[in-house]
Design a protein around this motif. Structure first.
Motif, PDB file in Angstrom:
ATOM      1  N   PHE A  85       0.804  -1.207   0.000  1.00 18.71           N
ATOM      2  CA  PHE A  85       0.000   0.000   0.000  1.00 18.71           C
ATOM      3  C   PHE A  85       0.848   1.275   0.000  1.00 18.71           C
ATOM      4  N   ASP A  86       2.161   1.127   0.146  1.00 16.73           N
ATOM      5  CA  ASP A  86       3.008   2.316   0.251  1.00 16.73           C
ATOM      6  C   ASP A  86       2.940   3.223  -0.975  1.00 16.73           C
ATOM      7  N   PRO A  87       3.036   2.699  -2.195  1.00 19.40           N
ATOM      8  CA  PRO A  87       2.965   3.619  -3.344  1.00 19.40           C
ATOM      9  C   PRO A  87       1.637   4.365  -3.435  1.00 19.40           C
ATOM     10  N   MET A  88       0.564   3.727  -3.043  1.00 20.50           N
ATOM     11  CA  MET A  88      -0.755   4.343  -3.073  1.00 20.50           C
ATOM     12  C   MET A  88      -0.809   5.574  -2.169  1.00 20.50           C
ATOM     13  N   PHE A  89      -0.191   5.469  -0.993  1.00 16.10           N
ATOM     14  CA  PHE A  89      -0.281   6.502   0.035  1.00 16.10           C
ATOM     15  C   PHE A  89       1.000   7.329   0.154  1.00 16.10           C
ATOM     16  N   ALA A  90       1.904   7.216  -0.810  1.00 16.51           N
ATOM     17  CA  ALA A  90       3.216   7.859  -0.682  1.00 16.51           C
ATOM     18  C   ALA A  90       3.112   9.357  -0.441  1.00 16.51           C
ATOM     19  N   SER A  91       2.160  10.028  -1.079  1.00 15.38           N
ATOM     20  CA  SER A  91       2.060  11.486  -0.929  1.00 15.38           C
ATOM     21  C   SER A  91       1.582  11.893   0.460  1.00 15.38           C
ATOM     22  N   LEU A  92       0.886  10.995   1.154  1.00 18.22           N
ATOM     23  CA  LEU A  92       0.333  11.320   2.473  1.00 18.22           C
ATOM     24  C   LEU A  92       1.222  10.895   3.622  1.00 18.22           C
ATOM     25  N   ARG A  93       2.172  10.018   3.354  1.00 14.16           N
ATOM     26  CA  ARG A  93       2.992   9.494   4.450  1.00 14.16           C
ATOM     27  C   ARG A  93       3.736  10.606   5.200  1.00 14.16           C
ATOM     28  N   PRO A  94       4.351  11.590   4.531  1.00 14.05           N
ATOM     29  CA  PRO A  94       5.026  12.653   5.298  1.00 14.05           C
ATOM     30  C   PRO A  94       4.064  13.431   6.187  1.00 14.05           C
ATOM     31  N   LEU A  95       2.837  13.640   5.718  1.00 11.81           N
ATOM     32  CA  LEU A  95       1.831  14.352   6.513  1.00 11.81           C
ATOM     33  C   LEU A  95       1.485  13.562   7.769  1.00 11.81           C
ATOM     34  N   ILE A  96       1.305  12.260   7.610  1.00 14.42           N
ATOM     35  CA  ILE A  96       0.957  11.394   8.733  1.00 14.42           C
ATOM     36  C   ILE A  96       2.094  11.355   9.743  1.00 14.42           C
ATOM     37  N   ARG A  97       3.304  11.194   9.244  1.00 12.22           N
ATOM     38  CA  ARG A  97       4.457  11.025  10.139  1.00 12.22           C
ATOM     39  C   ARG A  97       4.850  12.321  10.832  1.00 12.22           C
ATOM     40  N   SER A  98       4.508  13.462  10.263  1.00 16.77           N
ATOM     41  CA  SER A  98       4.901  14.733  10.875  1.00 16.77           C
ATOM     42  C   SER A  98       3.983  15.144  12.024  1.00 16.77           C
ATOM     43  N   ALA A  99       2.829  14.496  12.152  1.00 19.09           N
ATOM     44  CA  ALA A  99       1.866  14.873  13.188  1.00 19.09           C
ATOM     45  C   ALA A  99       2.314  14.356  14.551  1.00 19.09           C
ATOM     46  N   ASP A 100       2.046  15.134  15.591  1.00 15.03           N
ATOM     47  CA  ASP A 100       2.281  14.642  16.950  1.00 15.03           C
ATOM     48  C   ASP A 100       1.317  13.510  17.275  1.00 15.03           C
ATOM     49  N   VAL A 101       0.086  13.630  16.807  1.00 12.69           N
ATOM     50  CA  VAL A 101      -0.892  12.556  16.912  1.00 12.69           C
ATOM     51  C   VAL A 101      -1.585  12.430  15.551  1.00 12.69           C
ATOM     52  N   ALA A 102      -1.471  11.273  14.940  1.00 14.98           N
ATOM     53  CA  ALA A 102      -2.106  11.004  13.647  1.00 14.98           C
ATOM     54  C   ALA A 102      -3.201   9.967  13.851  1.00 14.98           C
ATOM     55  N   ILE A 103      -4.417  10.293  13.391  1.00 14.55           N
ATOM     56  CA  ILE A 103      -5.587   9.443  13.616  1.00 14.55           C
ATOM     57  C   ILE A 103      -6.154   9.007  12.267  1.00 14.55           C
ATOM     58  N   CYS A 104      -6.502   7.747  12.154  1.00 17.87           N
ATOM     59  CA  CYS A 104      -7.178   7.263  10.940  1.00 17.87           C
ATOM     60  C   CYS A 104      -8.573   6.768  11.304  1.00 17.87           C
ATOM     61  N   HIS A 105      -9.381   6.578  10.276  1.00 15.31           N
ATOM     62  CA  HIS A 105     -10.702   5.983  10.482  1.00 15.31           C
ATOM     63  C   HIS A 105     -10.747   4.662   9.733  1.00 15.31           C
ATOM     64  N   GLU A 106     -10.643   3.564  10.482  1.00 14.70           N
ATOM     65  CA  GLU A 106     -10.726   2.234   9.900  1.00 14.70           C
ATOM     66  C   GLU A 106     -12.204   1.866   9.796  1.00 14.70           C
ATOM     67  N   GLU A 107     -12.727   2.001   8.599  1.00 15.05           N
ATOM     68  CA  GLU A 107     -14.162   1.895   8.361  1.00 15.05           C
ATOM     69  C   GLU A 107     -14.686   0.472   8.535  1.00 15.05           C
ATOM     70  N   VAL A 108     -13.852  -0.531   8.258  1.00  9.15           N
ATOM     71  CA  VAL A 108     -14.362  -1.906   8.171  1.00  9.15           C
ATOM     72  C   VAL A 108     -13.488  -2.855   8.978  1.00  9.15           C
ATOM     73  N   PRO A 109     -14.048  -4.005   9.384  1.00  8.69           N
ATOM     74  CA  PRO A 109     -13.267  -4.991  10.149  1.00  8.69           C
ATOM     75  C   PRO A 109     -12.342  -5.795   9.247  1.00  8.69           C
ATOM     76  N   PHE A 110     -11.417  -6.495   9.890  1.00  3.56           N
ATOM     77  CA  PHE A 110     -10.464  -7.333   9.163  1.00  3.56           C
ATOM     78  C   PHE A 110     -10.935  -8.782   9.129  1.00  3.56           C
ATOM     79  N   ALA A 111     -10.538  -9.475   8.080  1.00  9.63           N
ATOM     80  CA  ALA A 111     -10.915 -10.875   7.891  1.00  9.63           C
ATOM     81  C   ALA A 111     -10.152 -11.783   8.848  1.00  9.63           C
ATOM     82  N   ALA A 112     -10.709 -12.956   9.087  1.00 11.42           N
ATOM     83  CA  ALA A 112     -10.045 -13.983   9.897  1.00 11.42           C
ATOM     84  C   ALA A 112      -8.984 -14.692   9.064  1.00 11.42           C
ATOM     85  N   PRO A 113      -8.005 -15.337   9.708  1.00 10.03           N
ATOM     86  CA  PRO A 113      -7.020 -16.113   8.946  1.00 10.03           C
ATOM     87  C   PRO A 113      -7.704 -17.153   8.067  1.00 10.03           C
TER      88      PRO A 113
END
Length: 336
Positions: free
Chosen positions: A30-58
Motif C-alpha cells: 500500500f506504500d505507493p498508493m499513500f506515498a504522498s500522504l505518508r510525510p503528513l501522517i508522520r509529521s503529526a504529533d498525533v495522527a488518527i485514521c478511520h478504519e471503516e471496516v473490520p479485518f478478515a479472519a485467517p
C-alpha cells in the motif's frame, strides 16, 4: 486526521499489483498508493485514521461491499505508516460480528495502534483512550456511530459499539477529561451519504458536543464526500472528511476526493488549550484498472509539481473548496 479508509476490493487489488512490481509487503504493497500522504501522517504529533471496516479472519476470503472483511495485513501497515490511533466505530463495525470486532482490535494492539469506538470488554469501554505527545500533552479521543447497518449489537455485549447519542459521547469525553486529557477530540460517524451538507442530526449533535467544556474539537465521517469545516460554540468542527481511499462508482467523482485536517493547539495562559492553526489538505485519486494502480494525490502539491491530470486536480480543488465552505467561509482556515 484523514477520511475513511474504505477497503473496496479494487483497493487491495491495486495494492496486490504494486506488490508484484515492488516485491514489498506480504501480498499487498500500500506504500505507493499513500506515498504522498505518508510525510503528513508522520509529521503529526498525533495522527488518527478511520478504519471503516473490520479485518478478515485467517484463511477467510476477503469481502467487498456491502459486508466487508479487509486483508488483516492492513493493520500492520497502518502502524508502520505512522498512524497512532484509529477510530473503529462505523456502520460496518459489525460486518463480521463480534469475532470481527474483537479481531480488529487484537490486530491493532499487535501493530501498536490505539483504537476507539468498539470494545472487547465492558472495562475497555469505560477506559479512556488517551495518547501522550512527545511534549507531554495528553490527547483523549472518543467516538460513536449512528448505527450498524441493521446488525444487532451482540447479545450481552451492547457496550461493544459506541453509538453517537450526545449523552454517551459526553460521558466518554468527561471520563477522558477526568483521566487527565488536556485535549478531547470527539469523532462522529453519521450523516447522509454523498450529501455535501450536514443533516439535522449531525447539526444537533455537534451543538450539544461543542457546548460542553469537555470537548475541544469535533471530527466526522460517513458521507463519503467532503462536508463543511466550521466553528460551533467557538470550537472547530469538521462535519465530514470524505474518503481517504475508496473505489465507489465512477459516476460519483466526489467520492474520489477527501481531506486530511491538521489542527495545531497552543496552551492558554490561564490553563487549557485552544486551536492556534486549522488547515485542510485536499486529496483525490484515480479509479483502479489493471496497469493503472491507485495513486492518492495531494491536490495543491500535485498541481505545483505538474503531477497527474491537471484538469481533474483543478476540478477536485474547486469541489472540495466549495464543500469545505458549504456553511460559509471560516476565518483562520488554511488550504494546504
Amino acid at each position: 486526521m484523514g477520511g475513511d479508509l474504505l477497503w473496496h476490493d479494487t483497493v487491495w487489488l491495486s495494492a496486490a499489483e504494486d506488490h508484484v512490481r515492488t516485491g514489498r509487503g506480504r501480498a499487498f504493497d500500500f506504500d505507493p498508493m499513500f506515498a504522498s500522504l505518508r510525510p503528513l501522517i508522520r509529521s503529526a504529533d498525533v495522527a488518527i485514521c478511520h478504519e471503516e471496516v473490520p479485518f478478515a479472519a485467517p484463511g477467510q476470503d476477503y469481502q467487498n461491499y456491502p459486508v466487508f472483511a479487509a486483508p488483516p495485513v492492513i493493520a500492520t501497515w497502518i502502524g508502520r505508516t505512522g498512524w497512532d490511533a484509529c477510530v473503529t466505530a462505523s456502520n460496518h463495525s459489525l460486518d463480521q460480528g463480534w469475532d470481527g470486532l474483537a479481531r480488529t482490535a487484537d490486530l491493532f494492539d499487535a501493530a501498536g495502534v490505539a483504537h476507539v469506538g468498539t470494545f472487547r470488554s465492558r472495562a475497555e469501554r469505560h477506559r479512556p483512550v488517551i495518547l501522550t505527545t512527545d511534549q507531554g500533552v495528553r490527547i483523549g479521543i472518543v467516538a460513536g456511530t449512528y448505527g450498524t447497518n441493521g446488525f444487532p449489537l451482540p447479545a450481552g455485549r451492547r457496550w461493544s459499539v459506541s453509538l453517537w447519542d450526545a449523552d454517551n459521547l459526553l460521558d466518554q469525553a468527561h471520563r477522558a477529561r477526568r483521566a487527565g486529557a488536556d485535549i478531547v477530540i470527539a469523532h462522529i460517524h453519521g450523516g447522509n451519504e454523498y450529501d455535501p451538507l450536514p443533516n439535522p442530526d449531525q447539526v444537533a449533535l455537534v451543538e450539544r458536543l461543542t457546548a460542553s467544556p469537555d470537548v475541544d474539537l469535533v471530527l466526522g465521517e460517513h458521507a463519503h464526500v467532503v462536508q463543511p469545516i466550521t466553528r460551533v460554540n467557538g470550537k472547530w468542527v469538521v462535519y465530514g472528511l470524505g474518503n481517504m481511499v475508496a473505489q465507489s462508482e465512477v459516476t460519483r467523482p466526489r467520492a474520489y476526493e477527501g481531506i486530511s485536517v491538521e489542527f495545531t493547539f497552543t496552551e492558554r495562559a490561564h490553563g487549557g488549550f485552544r486551536v492556534r492553526e486549522a488547515a485542510y489538505v485536499p486529496t483525490t485519486w484515480n479509479s483502479w484498472s489493471p496497469g493503472h494502480p491507485i495513486r492518492i494525490r495531494r491536490v495543491l502539491d500535485a498541481l505545483a509539481r505538474g503531477v497527474g491530470d491537471p484538469a481533474r486536480l483543478r476540478e477536485a480543488r474547486a469541489e472540495i473548496r466549495a464543500a469545505v465552505n458549504g456553511l460559509g467561509g471560516t476565518p483562520g482556515l488554511d488550504e494546504r
